[in-house]
Design a protein around this motif. Structure first.
Motif, PDB file in Angstrom:
ATOM      1  N   HIS A  63      -0.006   1.821  19.445  1.00  0.00           N
ATOM      2  CA  HIS A  63      -1.367   1.544  19.220  1.00  0.00           C
ATOM      3  C   HIS A  63      -1.962   0.567  20.377  1.00  0.00           C
ATOM      4  O   HIS A  63      -1.290  -0.506  20.472  1.00  0.00           O
ATOM      5  CB  HIS A  63      -2.079   1.026  18.002  1.00  0.00           C
ATOM      6  CG  HIS A  63      -2.156   2.146  17.048  1.00  0.00           C
ATOM      7  ND1 HIS A  63      -3.345   2.720  16.705  1.00  0.00           N
ATOM      8  CD2 HIS A  63      -1.437   2.889  16.257  1.00  0.00           C
ATOM      9  CE1 HIS A  63      -3.326   3.706  16.075  1.00  0.00           C
ATOM     10  NE2 HIS A  63      -2.053   3.843  15.584  1.00  0.00           N
TER      11      HIS A  63
ATOM     12  N   ARG B 286       2.680  11.591  14.149  1.00  0.00           N
ATOM     13  CA  ARG B 286       2.426  10.432  13.511  1.00  0.00           C
ATOM     14  C   ARG B 286       1.082  10.263  14.154  1.00  0.00           C
ATOM     15  O   ARG B 286      -0.086   9.881  13.186  1.00  0.00           O
ATOM     16  CB  ARG B 286       3.347   9.179  13.905  1.00  0.00           C
ATOM     17  CG  ARG B 286       2.862   7.896  12.836  1.00  0.00           C
ATOM     18  CD  ARG B 286       3.498   6.882  13.274  1.00  0.00           C
ATOM     19  NE  ARG B 286       3.108   5.541  12.339  1.00  0.00           N
ATOM     20  CZ  ARG B 286       2.124   5.140  12.642  1.00  0.00           C
ATOM     21  NH1 ARG B 286       1.325   5.304  13.696  1.00  0.00           N
ATOM     22  NH2 ARG B 286       1.604   3.896  11.827  1.00  0.00           N
TER      23      ARG B 286
ATOM     24  N   LEU C  99      -8.393   8.539   7.622  1.00  0.00           N
ATOM     25  CA  LEU C  99      -9.526   7.936   6.995  1.00  0.00           C
ATOM     26  C   LEU C  99     -10.327   8.999   6.080  1.00  0.00           C
ATOM     27  O   LEU C  99     -10.777   8.830   5.091  1.00  0.00           O
ATOM     28  CB  LEU C  99     -10.414   7.447   8.297  1.00  0.00           C
ATOM     29  CG  LEU C  99     -11.878   6.724   7.780  1.00  0.00           C
ATOM     30  CD1 LEU C  99     -11.562   5.550   6.997  1.00  0.00           C
ATOM     31  CD2 LEU C  99     -12.823   6.599   8.878  1.00  0.00           C
TER      32      LEU C  99
ATOM     33  N   LEU D  72       0.777  -1.276  -0.144  1.00  0.00           N
ATOM     34  CA  LEU D  72      -0.063   0.047  -0.032  1.00  0.00           C
ATOM     35  C   LEU D  72       0.740   1.160  -0.094  1.00  0.00           C
ATOM     36  O   LEU D  72       0.632   2.197  -0.832  1.00  0.00           O
ATOM     37  CB  LEU D  72      -0.856   0.003   1.033  1.00  0.00           C
ATOM     38  CG  LEU D  72      -1.943   1.302   1.204  1.00  0.00           C
ATOM     39  CD1 LEU D  72      -2.830   1.019   0.180  1.00  0.00           C
ATOM     40  CD2 LEU D  72      -2.760   1.185   2.516  1.00  0.00           C
ATOM     41  N   ARG D  73       1.787   1.320   0.938  1.00  0.00           N
ATOM     42  CA  ARG D  73       2.577   2.365   1.135  1.00  0.00           C
ATOM     43  C   ARG D  73       3.495   2.975  -0.100  1.00  0.00           C
ATOM     44  O   ARG D  73       3.428   3.857  -0.775  1.00  0.00           O
ATOM     45  CB  ARG D  73       3.619   2.560   2.161  1.00  0.00           C
ATOM     46  CG  ARG D  73       3.174   3.174   3.420  1.00  0.00           C
ATOM     47  CD  ARG D  73       4.268   3.274   4.597  1.00  0.00           C
ATOM     48  NE  ARG D  73       3.637   3.575   5.566  1.00  0.00           N
ATOM     49  CZ  ARG D  73       4.114   3.676   6.886  1.00  0.00           C
ATOM     50  NH1 ARG D  73       5.299   3.182   7.028  1.00  0.00           N
ATOM     51  NH2 ARG D  73       3.514   4.115   7.845  1.00  0.00           N
TER      52      ARG D  73
ATOM     53  N   THR E 241      -2.257   9.976  11.363  1.00  0.00           N
ATOM     54  CA  THR E 241      -3.081   8.809  11.259  1.00  0.00           C
ATOM     55  C   THR E 241      -4.506   8.997  11.604  1.00  0.00           C
ATOM     56  O   THR E 241      -5.371   8.332  11.077  1.00  0.00           O
ATOM     57  CB  THR E 241      -2.501   7.511  11.853  1.00  0.00           C
ATOM     58  OG1 THR E 241      -2.245   7.972  13.272  1.00  0.00           O
ATOM     59  CG2 THR E 241      -1.140   6.647  11.300  1.00  0.00           C
TER      60      THR E 241
END
Lengths: 289, 408
Positions: B408, B181, B189, B106-107, B185
């Motif tokens: 997380h 970061r 979305l 993805l990145r 993040t």
């Protein structure tokens, strides 16, 4: 044709919500259509023209361009960035006939709809003009114009789009365009579009054997402010006779009016799918992107 | 592997700049084959760009009053945008459909997409006669909202921002900026959802640009469905680019990858080839409907008809079959062949619409000058150089640093 076009736009108006953006966008499409007969325009009658090329010189003078160098018996020429109008002579079934070429000043110009800075713009009184302070030189007007009229100064570091502007500056001072003002044969008639159409019909009616029974520009590209009467069939005179009779901006209308709904509804749908697919795996995600 | 990672804390500017300076230095071998080829081209390209701004567009291009858009628009923008479509497709698959197996690529795909957009916009600026006036569109003193190009431009610009946001966690990891970061993040979305929307609209918008050129494009290639056709094409164009680019990156940057990455990547490629086969089939069906609906049979008995068949059979049907078989038989070589064919097909189709069948009835044809080609390659090479610089520094192909997992 007119009825179709009118009805089409009435129907468009009914779906005002989805269309609000597109409609507001092209004032030229919405407002001018109501009274496009009130626009200033020109009627060129090639049975009167003697191809003296005087209008080419007058045009150059009115726009501060160099006088064109026109040879004896010139070949078929196109307009270019240094010459906004040319008069060509064709051998037709009715003998030699002349055609003056310049911007048609469409009632709903493709170039205006194409222009993303509104540099190319249909003025309320008829002329389609190019405005230097707005243009970014993308040349999308040249892609869109069905008559291939806008020309670009490729050799310049600060290039302009060059085309006939129906002498907009002169019109603002109450004068008629230079070509019509100076035409010795009165082959060019300047006036309201409505009156021009009436006059053209009258001429055809009075001398039916002299004219082709057609006014080029009455319906072409949804109607143009510059119109032609001819003594020989238009297809023999280099005219584009397959030009569609509805407006060119209409071709992109569907796409443009679908943008707002997609911009609003697709994110909602995506969010829904996202919510639907994420729940099961919520705990196992160790890191989100 | 992480020898370049210098511990850095937010409050010491000095260390930060030292870190940046250190990172700016070249890494790896300087005299590679790629560098030896690309460097002279780039130097030449920059000289040509200088001449373009000194003497005007006409000095270096063959553009004329009939063909106002040439190679720079036709290839760099019209084709390039389709190639960059992989980013929104993969983001949709991973972040919206939650297809985790594609996450490893993805990145790098998002990065590729972002760089592609960045450099294609640069190419666009070169092609503008009065590039400084582009500000008119952005600050809004002259909104031409009825213009397709206006909408494409704005969706383009906003999408670049969305891509940058989607990629930004990698930058934050590179800078060891933990708080940043987390913030980045958090908003991603939104970037993802609007990014996909913006993509769908500007991918179709590129096709819509040509809607008003109805009299100029050959009827076999022109239809009212151009916008839809361009979106569908962006799916297989984008994914084929991901396959090709991924295969190259995995060779060149293999030292950055984990041991099982290779096996994993093969699985990803097979999955992608299935999607490509499906998208190509959808495209083919659409083209058949357009063909029948447009009553285009009468054009088939001409050179243009054969040219059209060449495109449809050789670069739509053939790669579709190849993708299908490579998926069934897990044949990695066939996948790459199919991807290359698909990409060539997209180039062919877009060059057809923008250049080759544009004004098909004219006798005089536009052929790009060698300068136009050099500038095009210059832009691609600069993009690859920047891509390589980022790959060797930021966690794009390699795993994120340890602290990310703890966060997380």
């Amino acid at each position: 044709m007119i009825i179709n076009r009118r009805n089409f736009f009435k129907a468009m108006g009914a779906t005002a919500v989805a269309l609000s953006i597109g409609k507001e966008a092209s004032a030229s499409a919405g407002e001018i259509l109501q009274n496009d007969d009130e626009l200033n325009g020109m009627l060129y009658d090639n049975t009167k023209c003697i191809a003296c090329h005087g209008c080419e010189y007058d045009c150059a003078e009115a726009h501060g361009l160099e006088y064109p160098d026109i040879p004896e018996n010139p070949p078929i020429r196109k307009t270019n960035e240094a010459q906004l109008t040319v008069v060509n002579t064709y051998e037709t079934s009715k003998g030699p006939m002349h055609v003056k070429v310049q911007c048609m000043h469409c009632n709903q110009p493709a170039c205006d709809a194409a222009c993303l800075t509104q540099a190319m713009h249909k003025m309320e009184d008829g002329p389609v003009v190019w405005r230097e302070d707005k243009c970014m030189g993308c040349r999308y007007c040249m892609i869109s114009c069905p008559f291939d009229i806008p020309k670009f100064e490729y050799q310049s570091t600060n290039p302009r789009i060059m085309k006939c502007d129906l002498c907009y500056e002169r019109q603002k001072e109450g004068e008629m365009p230079a070509c019509a003002y100076n035409c010795p044969q009165e082959a060019l008639l300047f006036g309201k579009r409505r009156d021009l159409i009436k006059e053209a019909r009258k001429r055809i009616h009075e001398e039916p054997e002299k004219y082709i029974d057609y006014i080029y520009g009455e319906y072409e590209a949804g109607g143009t402010s510059w119109m032609y009467l001819s003594g020989a069939p238009f297809e023999e005179l280099g005219f584009k006779t397959n030009i569609q009779k509805s407006s060119y901006p209409g071709l992109t209308k569907g796409f443009i009016s679908s943008i707002a709904p997609v911009d609003i509804l697709l994110p909602a749908a995506l969010l829904g799918i996202y919510e639907a697919t994420k729940s099961r795996t919520n705990h196992s995600t160790e890191e989100e992107e | 592997m992480d020898k370049t990672q210098i511990v850095y804390t937010d409050n010491k500017d000095n260390k930060f700049w030292k870190f940046i300076l250190n990172e700016l230095k070249p890494k790896g071998k300087i005299f590679t084959l790629f560098n030896i080829i690309s460097f002279p081209v780039m130097v030449l390209g920059i000289i040509i760009i200088y001449i373009r701004f000194r003497d005007g567009i006409g000095a270096v291009t063959n553009l004329n009053q009939e063909i106002p858009w040439g190679l720079w628009i036709g290839f760099d923008v019209v084709t390039g945008v389709a190639f960059a479509g992989g980013a929104y497709i993969l983001v949709f698959m991973v972040n919206i459909l939650n297809m985790k197996q594609y996450k490893p690529i993805l990145r790098v795909t998002v990065l590729n997409g972002f760089l592609a957009y960045l450099f294609y916009s640069a190419a666009l600026l070169l092609d503008l006669g009065r590039p400084l006036k582009v500000i008119n569109v952005i600050i809004g003193n002259n909104f031409g909202v009825s213009s397709v190009l206006f909408l494409v431009g704005w969706h383009f610009l906003l999408y670049m921002l969305a891509l940058l946001l989607e990629f930004s966690p990698a930058i934050a990891e590179w800078l060891n900026a933990r708080k940043l970061r987390k913030v980045l993040t958090g908003i991603s979305l939104g970037a993802v959802i609007f990014g996909i929307t913006l993509s769908v609209l500007h991918q179709s918008g590129i096709g819509a640009l040509y809607l008003m050129a109805v009299d100029k494009i050959h009827p076999l290639w022109y239809s009212n469905y151009l916008p839809l056709q361009f979106v569908v094409a962006s799916v297989f164009a984008g994914i084929s680019m991901v396959i090709l680019e991924g295969s190259i990156s995995h060779k060149v940057f293999s030292y950055q990858l984990e041991k099982d990455a290779h096996h994993q990547h093969n699985k990803i490629l097979t999955g992608l080839s299935k999607i490509c086969a499906g998208a190509l089939f959808a495209y083919f069906s659409l083209m058949v409907i357009v063909f029948v609906h447009g009553k285009d049979w009468k054009y088939m008995n001409s050179g243009w008809g054969s040219w059209y068949l060449f495109e449809m059979i050789g670069f739509v049907i053939l790669p579709m079959i190849l993708f299908y078989f490579s998926y069934r038989h897990k044949n990695m070589i066939l996948i790459r062949v199919a991807a290359v064919l698909t990409l060539l097909g997209v180039i062919l189709n877009r060059m057809n619409i923008s250049i080759i069948v544009y004004r098909w009835m004219d006798v005089e044809r536009y052929v790009p000058t060698w300068q136009e080609f050099v500038v095009t390659f210059t832009i691609i090479f600069i993009e690859v150089w920047v891509f390589r610089w980022i790959i060797t520094r930021m966690p794009v192909l390699r795993k994120s640093p340890e602290w990310v997992r703890g966060d997380h």
